[in-house]
Design a protein around this motif. Structure first.
Motif, PDB file in Angstrom:
ATOM      1  N   UNK A 342       0.650  -1.143   0.107  1.00 61.17           N
ATOM      2  CA  UNK A 342       0.167   0.049   0.146  1.00 61.17           C
ATOM      3  C   UNK A 342       1.052   1.272  -0.085  1.00 61.17           C
ATOM      4  N   UNK A 343       0.927   1.988  -0.902  1.00 52.70           N
ATOM      5  CA  UNK A 343       1.398   3.518  -1.110  1.00 52.70           C
ATOM      6  C   UNK A 343       0.547   4.350  -0.376  1.00 52.70           C
ATOM      7  N   UNK A 344       0.972   4.919   0.592  1.00 50.11           N
ATOM      8  CA  UNK A 344       0.336   6.060   1.348  1.00 50.11           C
ATOM      9  C   UNK A 344       0.796   6.668   2.305  1.00 50.11           C
ATOM     10  N   UNK A 345       0.502   8.234   2.386  1.00 56.48           N
ATOM     11  CA  UNK A 345       1.265   9.031   3.576  1.00 56.48           C
ATOM     12  C   UNK A 345       0.970   8.462   4.866  1.00 56.48           C
ATOM     13  N   UNK A 346      -0.141   7.758   4.734  1.00 54.62           N
ATOM     14  CA  UNK A 346      -0.748   7.101   6.195  1.00 54.62           C
ATOM     15  C   UNK A 346      -0.235   5.911   6.624  1.00 54.62           C
ATOM     16  N   UNK A 347       0.879   5.305   5.951  1.00 52.70           N
ATOM     17  CA  UNK A 347       1.504   3.939   6.038  1.00 52.70           C
ATOM     18  C   UNK A 347       1.665   3.716   7.358  1.00 52.70           C
ATOM     19  N   UNK A 348       2.423   4.760   8.100  1.00 53.33           N
ATOM     20  CA  UNK A 348       2.791   4.549   9.564  1.00 53.33           C
ATOM     21  C   UNK A 348       1.629   4.127  10.254  1.00 53.33           C
ATOM     22  N   UNK A 349       0.601   5.005  10.271  1.00 55.04           N
ATOM     23  CA  UNK A 349      -0.563   4.831  10.964  1.00 55.04           C
ATOM     24  C   UNK A 349      -1.093   3.612  10.780  1.00 55.04           C
ATOM     25  N   UNK A 350      -1.050   2.948   9.456  1.00 55.42           N
ATOM     26  CA  UNK A 350      -1.671   1.742   9.138  1.00 55.42           C
ATOM     27  C   UNK A 350      -0.806   0.618   9.981  1.00 55.42           C
ATOM     28  N   UNK A 351       0.482   0.901   9.903  1.00 56.71           N
ATOM     29  CA  UNK A 351       1.430   0.053  10.519  1.00 56.71           C
ATOM     30  C   UNK A 351       1.181  -0.005  12.138  1.00 56.71           C
ATOM     31  N   UNK A 352       0.914   0.990  12.754  1.00 57.73           N
ATOM     32  CA  UNK A 352       0.557   1.330  14.161  1.00 57.73           C
ATOM     33  C   UNK A 352      -0.823   0.473  14.513  1.00 57.73           C
ATOM     34  N   UNK A 353      -1.674   0.735  13.532  1.00 61.43           N
ATOM     35  CA  UNK A 353      -3.190  -0.308  13.784  1.00 61.43           C
ATOM     36  C   UNK A 353      -2.929  -1.659  13.898  1.00 61.43           C
ATOM     37  N   UNK A 354      -2.047  -2.274  12.520  1.00 61.13           N
ATOM     38  CA  UNK A 354      -1.651  -3.447  12.906  1.00 61.13           C
ATOM     39  C   UNK A 354      -1.021  -4.070  13.996  1.00 61.13           C
ATOM     40  N   UNK A 355       0.159  -3.239  14.590  1.00 63.91           N
ATOM     41  CA  UNK A 355       0.760  -3.802  15.681  1.00 63.91           C
ATOM     42  C   UNK A 355       0.082  -3.606  16.992  1.00 63.91           C
ATOM     43  N   UNK A 356      -0.977  -2.771  17.301  1.00 59.34           N
ATOM     44  CA  UNK A 356      -1.826  -2.845  18.284  1.00 59.34           C
ATOM     45  C   UNK A 356      -2.890  -3.725  17.996  1.00 59.34           C
ATOM     46  N   UNK A 357      -3.170  -4.203  16.984  1.00 60.16           N
ATOM     47  CA  UNK A 357      -4.254  -5.441  16.735  1.00 60.16           C
ATOM     48  C   UNK A 357      -3.509  -6.776  17.276  1.00 60.16           C
ATOM     49  N   UNK A 358      -2.330  -6.794  16.867  1.00 57.12           N
ATOM     50  CA  UNK A 358      -1.530  -8.017  17.400  1.00 57.12           C
ATOM     51  C   UNK A 358      -1.106  -8.087  18.637  1.00 57.12           C
ATOM     52  N   UNK A 359      -0.820  -6.920  19.384  1.00 59.69           N
ATOM     53  CA  UNK A 359      -0.668  -6.869  20.820  1.00 59.69           C
ATOM     54  C   UNK A 359      -2.139  -7.041  21.482  1.00 59.69           C
ATOM     55  N   UNK A 360      -3.073  -6.634  20.998  1.00 56.76           N
ATOM     56  CA  UNK A 360      -4.392  -7.147  21.721  1.00 56.76           C
ATOM     57  C   UNK A 360      -4.666  -8.350  21.543  1.00 56.76           C
ATOM     58  N   UNK A 361      -4.624  -8.999  20.321  1.00 59.15           N
ATOM     59  CA  UNK A 361      -4.582 -10.590  20.261  1.00 59.15           C
ATOM     60  C   UNK A 361      -4.072 -11.165  21.181  1.00 59.15           C
ATOM     61  N   UNK A 362      -2.593 -10.970  21.352  1.00 62.71           N
ATOM     62  CA  UNK A 362      -1.609 -11.724  22.033  1.00 62.71           C
ATOM     63  C   UNK A 362      -2.007 -11.545  23.738  1.00 62.71           C
ATOM     64  N   UNK A 363      -2.488 -10.333  24.025  1.00 68.71           N
ATOM     65  CA  UNK A 363      -2.937  -9.997  25.587  1.00 68.71           C
ATOM     66  C   UNK A 363      -4.232 -11.080  25.686  1.00 68.71           C
ATOM     67  N   UNK A 364      -5.122 -10.925  24.787  1.00 67.18           N
ATOM     68  CA  UNK A 364      -6.368 -12.070  24.897  1.00 67.18           C
ATOM     69  C   UNK A 364      -5.987 -13.314  25.016  1.00 67.18           C
ATOM     70  N   UNK A 365      -5.004 -13.853  24.217  1.00 68.57           N
ATOM     71  CA  UNK A 365      -4.616 -15.204  24.090  1.00 68.57           C
ATOM     72  C   UNK A 365      -3.891 -15.862  25.598  1.00 68.57           C
ATOM     73  N   UNK A 366      -3.356 -14.872  26.107  1.00 65.50           N
ATOM     74  CA  UNK A 366      -2.632 -14.921  27.387  1.00 65.50           C
ATOM     75  C   UNK A 366      -3.449 -14.724  28.377  1.00 65.50           C
TER      76      UNK A 366
END
Length: 450
Positions: A342-366
């Motif tokens: 994805x080529x977008x000026x908002x690429x950083x924000x997209x990455x932050x969203x992905x990371x926080x989704x993963x963090x949330x999934x991992x917290x729930x798993x544990x």
């Protein structure tokens, strides 16, 4: 001196001696065996080739430090970046009034210090709103750009290495604002927030705003039902109905470009429900929709590059020269991985969203929760010392499998860092490293899934 770019934006300007001071402090606190090697001092004046070599070495050093979960999350590293940001922008420490937007359009004015970090400002806003301490962890501050139509675009979530007042004022553009929004993805957490009337009001205002902006898809009948609940001021019922609607809890991004299913396709990306949703306009003008689940992304990376010429006219000032891309490797079928960009000026924000989704999934798993996460962080912190800084404990999430080959799980806060010697400011080589975010929530596809 060197410019440090964080997420494609100039964050601060530092000298070799300052970085050496940071290195020595990290060695003292964490030990020489933990901290990466630092580019050595030279007795004689550096040649242009040696200057460039040192720049590359320093860039690698900074990236190595922030990729280490302990060092990159340390208060020593974050406070260094905050102090350097304040010095570079030449903003003295003083009391100021900062305006923070709510989703309703209301402005909350908080009196803070220019040197207050993100967490301090968030707490000041919560205090002004009478939001209880145990609900603060459900909200975050975001830097947004107001559009001419009254809507706004997300620039990024404000991180602990920056000073919100300095970040927004250094952009010298009144269209950039700070907004308070919920910062979790699982709508079951709405129940926690709705327990308190302030949390309920904030959530209600955000839901109304997202519907008005067209981020949540509503049919005519649903619209009629929502309007009826609004008239009765049935806020909880309004939110309950909204939870059943398409794109509830998603962040919608500005139109951009993707190479999926073919190069040059225009796309509107939304992030939510542990996925990236694509609404793609194909070259034949057909529109297709599909979703990429975060659990099937093996890894992703953000790259930034500075082309020779300025970017397209009409893009926001200070951003036009930086091209940002988010690419993720996706498990399309049982044994087929494919890169999607994805080529977008908002690429950083997209990455932050992905990371926080993963963090949330991992917290729930544990078996954890946002509140438990936050409590642990607060208990591991020395709050608001005289220097207006907190000493925080390291990040909470470790790899669930210690024997697994360590693919660096990068913190989303410094997604692409680059240093450029000021004397070489016209250089086209100011490209952030291809930083891979290993995804610990990645799941394979079994035969039964296909």
């Amino acid at each position: 001196a060197y410019n440090i770019h964080v997420n494609g934006v100039l964050h601060c300007r530092v000298r070799y001696s300052q970085l050496l001071g940071l290195h020595e402090q990290l060695r003292k606190e964490y030990g020489a065996n933990v901290v990466p090697a630092f580019p050595p001092k030279k007795i004689f004046t550096l040649t242009p080739a040696e200057v460039e070599q040192r720049r590359e070495q320093l860039e690698k050093y900074m990236q190595a430090v922030r990729q280490d979960q302990t060092l990159g999350g340390s208060e020593t590293f974050n406070s260094f970046l905050r102090k350097a940001q304040q010095e570079t922008q030449q903003i003295p420490t003083e009391e100021v009034v900062l305006e923070v937007l709510l989703s309703s359009g209301q402005e909350v004015k908080v009196t803070i210090l220019t040197s207050d970090q993100t967490e301090d400002v968030l707490e000041a806003v919560a205090s002004k709103l009478d939001l209880p301490d145990d609900l603060i962890c459900y909200f975050s501050l975001f830097l947004v750009r107001e559009n001419k139509d009254g809507g706004f675009s997300f620039v990024r979530k404000l991180q602990e290495f920056e000073l919100p007042y300095v970040s927004v004022t250094s952009l010298h553009n009144r269209r950039f604002r700070i907004i308070l929004r919920k910062s979790y993805w699982d709508s079951s957490y709405d129940d926690d927030v709705m327990e308190h009337h302030v949390g309920l009001n904030l959530l209600y205002a955000q839901t109304v705003s997202d519907i008005e902006h067209g981020w949540i898809t509503v049919t005519k009948e649903q619209h009629r039902q929502l309007k009826s609940l609004q008239e009765k001021v049935s806020k909880k019922e309004f939110i309950r109905l909204a939870q059943t609607l398409k794109y509830y809890g998603y962040l919608k991004f500005d139109p951009c470009v993707t190479d999926f299913p073919e190069k040059g396709c225009h796309v509107v990306v939304s992030a939510g429900n542990n996925e990236l949703n694509f609404q793609v306009r194909l070259p034949n003008e057909q529109t297709k929709e599909g979703s990429f689940k975060v659990t099937r992304m093996r890894c992703w990376r953000v790259t930034s590059s500075v082309p020779m010429s300025n970017g397209p006219s009409g893009s926001s000032p200070g951003k036009s020269e930086v091209k940002l891309e988010l690419a993720f490797e996706y498990l399309m079928s049982k044994d087929r991985l494919q890169w999607v960009t994805i080529t977008s000026p908002q690429a950083i924000m997209l990455s932050i969203c992905l990371q926080s989704m993963v963090d949330e999934l991992m917290v729930k798993k544990s078996g954890g929760s946002i509140r438990k996460m936050f409590r642990r962080r607060v208990n591991g912190a020395l709050r608001r010392s005289d220097s207006q800084q907190a000493v925080k404990s390291p990040p909470l999430l470790d790899s669930p499998d210690a024997s697994r080959e360590p693919m660096a799980k990068l913190s989303s806060k410094l997604t692409s860092v680059s240093l450029r010697g000021i004397s070489h400011s016209s250089s086209t080589n100011d490209v952030g490293a291809n930083d891979f975010h290993g995804n610990y929530a990645f799941e394979g596809i079994g035969d039964e899934d296909l």
